[in-house]
Design an enzyme around this catalytic site. Structure first.
Site, PDB file in Angstrom:
ATOM      1  N   LYS A   1      13.713 -30.143  -1.649  1.00 43.11           N
ATOM      2  CA  LYS A   1      13.308 -28.784  -2.007  1.00 43.11           C
ATOM      3  C   LYS A   1      13.187 -28.641  -3.523  1.00 43.11           C
ATOM      4  O   LYS A   1      12.220 -28.100  -4.043  1.00 43.11           O
ATOM      5  CB  LYS A   1      14.366 -27.820  -1.460  1.00 43.11           C
ATOM      6  CG  LYS A   1      14.303 -26.437  -2.015  1.00 43.11           C
ATOM      7  CD  LYS A   1      15.624 -25.710  -1.749  1.00 43.11           C
ATOM      8  CE  LYS A   1      15.624 -24.340  -2.378  1.00 43.11           C
ATOM      9  NZ  LYS A   1      14.637 -23.433  -1.764  1.00 43.11           N
TER      10      LYS A   1
ATOM     11  N   ARG B   1      11.613 -23.856   1.963  1.00 44.95           N
ATOM     12  CA  ARG B   1      12.652 -22.843   2.189  1.00 44.95           C
ATOM     13  C   ARG B   1      13.632 -23.285   3.263  1.00 44.95           C
ATOM     14  O   ARG B   1      13.236 -23.703   4.343  1.00 44.95           O
ATOM     15  CB  ARG B   1      12.025 -21.521   2.607  1.00 44.95           C
ATOM     16  CG  ARG B   1      11.181 -20.902   1.532  1.00 44.95           C
ATOM     17  CD  ARG B   1      12.048 -20.292   0.462  1.00 44.95           C
ATOM     18  NE  ARG B   1      11.266 -19.914  -0.708  1.00 44.95           N
ATOM     19  CZ  ARG B   1      11.790 -19.288  -1.753  1.00 44.95           C
ATOM     20  NH1 ARG B   1      13.074 -18.991  -1.794  1.00 44.95           N
ATOM     21  NH2 ARG B   1      11.035 -18.997  -2.771  1.00 44.95           N
TER      22      ARG B   1
ATOM     23  N   TRP C   1      19.425 -17.178  14.904  1.00 45.63           N
ATOM     24  CA  TRP C   1      19.450 -17.859  13.617  1.00 45.63           C
ATOM     25  C   TRP C   1      20.843 -18.342  13.230  1.00 45.63           C
ATOM     26  O   TRP C   1      21.117 -18.662  12.084  1.00 45.63           O
ATOM     27  CB  TRP C   1      18.838 -16.977  12.532  1.00 45.63           C
ATOM     28  CG  TRP C   1      17.352 -16.844  12.720  1.00 45.63           C
ATOM     29  CD1 TRP C   1      16.577 -17.495  13.640  1.00 45.63           C
ATOM     30  CD2 TRP C   1      16.458 -16.018  11.971  1.00 45.63           C
ATOM     31  NE1 TRP C   1      15.261 -17.117  13.518  1.00 45.63           N
ATOM     32  CE2 TRP C   1      15.154 -16.221  12.502  1.00 45.63           C
ATOM     33  CE3 TRP C   1      16.617 -15.129  10.909  1.00 45.63           C
ATOM     34  CZ2 TRP C   1      14.030 -15.575  12.000  1.00 45.63           C
ATOM     35  CZ3 TRP C   1      15.491 -14.482  10.404  1.00 45.63           C
ATOM     36  CH2 TRP C   1      14.218 -14.700  10.948  1.00 45.63           C
TER      37      TRP C   1
ATOM     38  N   CYS D   1       8.437 -10.570  12.464  1.00 48.91           N
ATOM     39  CA  CYS D   1       7.386 -11.356  11.811  1.00 48.91           C
ATOM     40  C   CYS D   1       7.236 -12.687  12.520  1.00 48.91           C
ATOM     41  O   CYS D   1       8.036 -13.025  13.399  1.00 48.91           O
ATOM     42  CB  CYS D   1       7.716 -11.548  10.332  1.00 48.91           C
ATOM     43  SG  CYS D   1       9.431 -11.925  10.003  1.00 48.91           S
TER      44      CYS D   1
ATOM     45  N   GLU E   1       4.330  -8.223  11.027  1.00 47.00           N
ATOM     46  CA  GLU E   1       3.472  -9.063  10.206  1.00 47.00           C
ATOM     47  C   GLU E   1       2.105  -9.170  10.862  1.00 47.00           C
ATOM     48  O   GLU E   1       2.018  -9.399  12.057  1.00 47.00           O
ATOM     49  CB  GLU E   1       4.104 -10.451  10.107  1.00 47.00           C
ATOM     50  CG  GLU E   1       3.267 -11.443   9.363  1.00 47.00           C
ATOM     51  CD  GLU E   1       3.433 -12.840   9.926  1.00 47.00           C
ATOM     52  OE1 GLU E   1       4.541 -13.380   9.858  1.00 47.00           O
ATOM     53  OE2 GLU E   1       2.446 -13.372  10.445  1.00 47.00           O
TER      54      GLU E   1
ATOM     55  N   HIS F   1       4.188 -14.707   1.782  1.00 47.24           N
ATOM     56  CA  HIS F   1       4.608 -16.096   1.556  1.00 47.24           C
ATOM     57  C   HIS F   1       3.849 -16.747   0.425  1.00 47.24           C
ATOM     58  O   HIS F   1       4.212 -17.802  -0.053  1.00 47.24           O
ATOM     59  CB  HIS F   1       4.418 -16.915   2.829  1.00 47.24           C
ATOM     60  CG  HIS F   1       5.341 -16.468   3.895  1.00 47.24           C
ATOM     61  ND1 HIS F   1       4.929 -15.675   4.926  1.00 47.24           N
ATOM     62  CD2 HIS F   1       6.659 -16.645   4.041  1.00 47.24           C
ATOM     63  CE1 HIS F   1       5.969 -15.395   5.677  1.00 47.24           C
ATOM     64  NE2 HIS F   1       7.029 -15.968   5.169  1.00 47.24           N
TER      65      HIS F   1
END
Ligand SMILES: Nc1nc2c(c(=O)[nH]1)N[C@@H](CNc1ccc(C(=O)N[C@@H](CCC(=O)N[C@@H](CCC(=O)N[C@@H](CCC(=O)O)C(=O)O)C(=O)O)C(=O)O)cc1)CN2
Ligand SMILES: [Zn+2]
Length: 765
Positions: free
Chosen positions: A20, A520, A566, A648, A670, A699
């Site tokens: 990343k 991310r 999540w 989203c 979204e 994004h």
């Protein structure tokens, strides 16, 4: 029976998210391309070495990416939309990253959920292209591993049917044209691998684990028949994952040399099929027995029993022992966790620990179960110790969930009635403007939080800092002219992790990152015990923010289903029960917000769609409890308290009735990346509640133009009533920079004003 250990894929982010950092430094112009390529090569190779050291026989190559594997596959086949002005030759990194992230002139490709995971892939767009092979990526990676590490890897590719199914831009009737273009390229890739002397290649077809029609299965059969002809020597391993396969007999009869099945998420059905229909004697079975999606340590005794059961139904004398799917969905290594409770830590296994589980099970089969007695005992004890934790056996939580009544999920009045009261209470203009919750998490915000965590600053200093951020952004929202405000979520690392840190029953990790999209990452908290409310979690920030303005301030929470999906969740009780526990805890928070004078409360459920089972026949059961959980958490507020929700990254088309059933007064969704396709859904379903269609993609660093947003608003107004219509970005703005956020929101406001003026002029005429 001999066993071979194999993996399907391995995390590419590095133990400390080096991947990343390398990417983000390159995008920021802080490093050059050679540096990026150098660092990523080191990461790529070290993962292979690690798997070799852990005793994995068949190591995947080609599972590494610089952004996303679906994007890699599209680029490999020259499927690059015209808007990127590709010259038809070598694909530069700049073209590659423009597709992923957009650039100044051009919007990015759409991004969406990878099956039922929190990973997002770039959606390939077919524009009737002349496809061409731009590079053979699996071959390059195979050569690299062989030359540098002397490893003869297993090249892996997204299979043709999954690639086609997840692409867009062709009508169903065009499938043959698309396949005709695509298949020769797959053949070419495979042929080059065969010529190189590759033994096994893995083609991933997770689509086979979803509900597909008989006609589709026929297409899959034709595709594989053709590939077989093209590469008679190369051994093809067809890998399925995330659930059982629906067309079991057809799948195991495909002309390939091995089939990988998921014996974790598709356990019962796959075992039943194996017993009823057997498994062909000329193929290798890949037994995905180690959970690649969750972080619990395996009870090795149970896994040995399962493998014995499977082996008893095989006519072959070889088997591959594997994780159930790529390990990219779990964190890299437990070795980085220094602060976890020892009982909990002993009951966990991240990617590296799962490699050891795979090779241990291999030993049991090859050398006899007595060779792993110790390992079995340790694993069983760890699982038992976890099970006995008091936090996992709370009678108060159990009682509360059991006494939930139907009336607990119902608001006092129907929406039509609430609506009138709320209109009067809030008196908003038409097309009210708002944002989704988060504002930029600048390096300063993150660095300050890190200092606070390391105790370099006091609690007071940290909360003062957060208050200053809130104050600054309330002023910015005033200046832009937005109608409904948010406090900005500066105090949150992540919308799920933050609550996980504050609720009983959760633990959180230090470095257990997994990739979510592009560079991310998320650090999903771990639900190990019963979930319960401890003390208010968001009231302080919301009340402070409301004190600074007369505009309504939305309270901001993450909904029960998203909290579930999540997180890494305990697997000893039904998901429904865990979700209801969370719902009851959130209900207390919502009541506390309302009591503290917050009259609009947003409860985000972006992961509601993602949790939908892959099999259609299981949808209703899931939706019943998922929708109910949301309602349980929100039902007790007054009629005049407006409940918002947000979603989203999903295809809402077959899903609007469930969204409506949430009974939220306003939803923001979204829409912008799919270029308005969503609005079709509203032609067929009459949605009567408040709704904001995202007018720009958050994004991409690109600042959207006013007229683009006017267009999206106008499109929305073709199918929705102006009275129900809200204006907002697609999602939260935490990943954006300060200046670009303000510029975009100003443009959003100008676009809204223009449409309001047009509508005003129309109504006067
Ligand atoms: N859980 C979850 N899933 C989701 C979403 C989401 O918001 N949350 N959104 C959708 C898209 N997915 C997303 C996933 C991640 C991020 C994101 O911004 N992630 C951040 C990490 C967020 C975080 O926890 N940050 C920590 C910082 C951790 C960190 O990097 N610390 C540094 C030190 C910090 C410093 O000194 O600068 C370190 O460890 O080295 C914090 O704020 O405190 C990132 O990858 O950059 C955004 C969207 C769908 N799925
Ligand atoms: Zn969102």
């Amino acid at each position: 029976m001999t066993a071979i250990s194999s993996t399907i894929g391995y995390p590419y982010i590095g133990e400390n998210r080096e991947w990343k950092r390398a990417l983000e430094a390159f995008w920021a112009g802080k490093t050059e391309e050679d540096e990026l390529l150098k660092v990523t090569k080191e990461i790529r190779l070290s993962r292979i070495q690690k798997q070799k050291d852990a005793g994995i026989d068949l190591i995947p190559v080609g599972d590494f990416t610089l952004y996303d594997r679906m994007l890699d596959t599209a680029v490999m086949f020259g499927m690059i939309p015209k808007r990127y002005n590709w010259n038809g030759e070598h694909v530069s990194l700049s073209t590659y990253f423009s597709m992923a992230r957009g650039n100044k002139e051009t919007v990015a490709c759409e991004m969406t959920k990878w099956f039922d995971t929190n990973y997002h892939y770039i959606v390939p767009e077919y524009e009737g292209h002349n496809l061409q092979l731009t590079a053979n990526k699996p071959l390059q990676d195979y050569r690299e591993a062989k030359e540098e590490l002397d490893v003869k890897g297993k090249p892996v590719l997204i299979g043709p049917y999954t690639f086609i199914k997840l692409s867009k831009g062709y009508e169903h009737t065009d499938i043959p044209a698309f396949i005709l273009q695509l298949l020769p390229l797959y053949e070419k890739v495979l042929l080059e691998l065969q010529e190189e002397g590759v033994e096994w290649v893995q083609l991933e077809e997770p689509v086979l684990s979803t509900s597909i029609s008989k006609e589709e299965m026929k297409i899959v059969e034709q595709i594989y028949a053709q590939l077989r002809k093209a590469v008679p020597e190369l051994k093809i391993f067809l890998q399925t994952y995330f659930d059982s396969v629906d067309w079991y007999e057809e799948t195991v009869s495909l002309p390939v040399d091995g089939i990988g099945l998921d014996f974790v998420h598709g356990l019962d059905k796959n075992v039943e099929n194996l017993k009823t229909h057997g498994f062909p004697s000329d193929k290798i079975l890949g037994a995905g027995v180690i959970d690649g999606r969750n972080i619990w340590r395996s009870n090795l005794q149970e896994k040995v029993n399962l493998l014995n059961d499977i082996n008893g139904n095989l006519k072959t004398d070889a088997i591959w022992i594997q994780p159930s799917c790529s390990l990219q969905h779990v964190p890299v290594t437990l070795a980085s966790e220094q602060k976890l409770d020892t009982t909990i830590k002993a009951a966990l296994a991240f990617a590296d620990e799962k490699l050891v589980e795979v090779s241990t099970l291999m030993k049991a089969i090859n050398g006899g179960v007595e060779t792993i007695t110790d390992a079995i005992e340790k694993s069983v004890r760890a699982c038992e110790n976890l099970a006995q934790l008091p936090a996992r056996n709370r009678t108060d939580v159990l009682d509360a969930v059991q006494s939930i009544a139907n009336s607990d999920a119902k608001r006092t009045s129907a929406f039509t009635e609430r609506r009138l009261k709320q209109e009067e209470a809030f008196n908003l203009p038409i097309l009210p403007t708002t944002t989704i919750g988060s504002f930029p998490q600048t390096p300063e915000v993150r660095a300050t939080r890190t200092k606070w965590r390391k105790k370099e600053i006091t609690d007071k200093q940290y909360s003062d800092f957060i208050h200053e951020e809130i104050k600054q952004w309330v002023a910015i929202q005033e200046e832009i002219g937005l109608d409904v405000f948010v406090h900005g979520e500066f105090e949150r690392t992540d919308m799920v992790e933050y609550f996980g840190e504050k609720l009983a029953g959760y633990v959180f990790t230090e470095k257990a990152w997994v990739v979510s999209y592009g560079s991310r990452c998320v650090k999903p908290p771990v639900i190990y015990g019963d979930i319960a409310f401890v003390e208010p979690m968001t009231v302080d920030e919301s009340v402070y923010a409301q004190s600074l303005t007369d505009k309504p301030m939305k309270g901001m929470l993450t909904g029960p289903v998203t909290m579930l999906n999540w997180s890494f969740v305990r697997d000893d009780i039904p998901l429904k029960d865990v979700t209801y526990q969370i719902a009851l805890a959130l209900r207390k928070e919502i009541e506390a917000l309302e009591a503290a004078g917050i009259h609009m409360i947003q409860v985000d459920e972006p992961a509601l769609r993602e949790g939908l089972p892959l099999k259609k026949e299981e949808w209703n059961e899931y939706l019943d409890w998922a929708v109910n959980a949301f309602r349980i958490s929100t039902a007790t507020v007054k009629d005049t308290t407006q409940i918002h929700t947000h979603m989203c990254y999903c295809d809402f088309n077959h899903f609007i009735d469930a969204i409506s059933a949430l009974d939220a007064d306003v939803i923001s969704i979204e829409t912008s990346r799919s270029h308005g396709e969503l609005v079709h859904a509203f032609n067929t379903f009459h949605y009567d509640k408040g709704i904001g269609l995202g007018v720009y993609d958050i994004h991409s660093p690109r600042v959207p133009e006013v007229n683009e947003m006017v267009e999206i608003i106008e499109k929305g107004l073709e199918v929705l009533d102006v009275k129900q219509f809200w204006i907002n970005p697609d999602c939260g703005l935490k990943t954006r920079k300060h200046e670009e956020t303000i510029a975009a929101l100003k443009n959003m406001f100008t676009a809204t004003k223009q449409v309001r003026e047009q509508l005003g002029a129309l109504s006067q005429n």
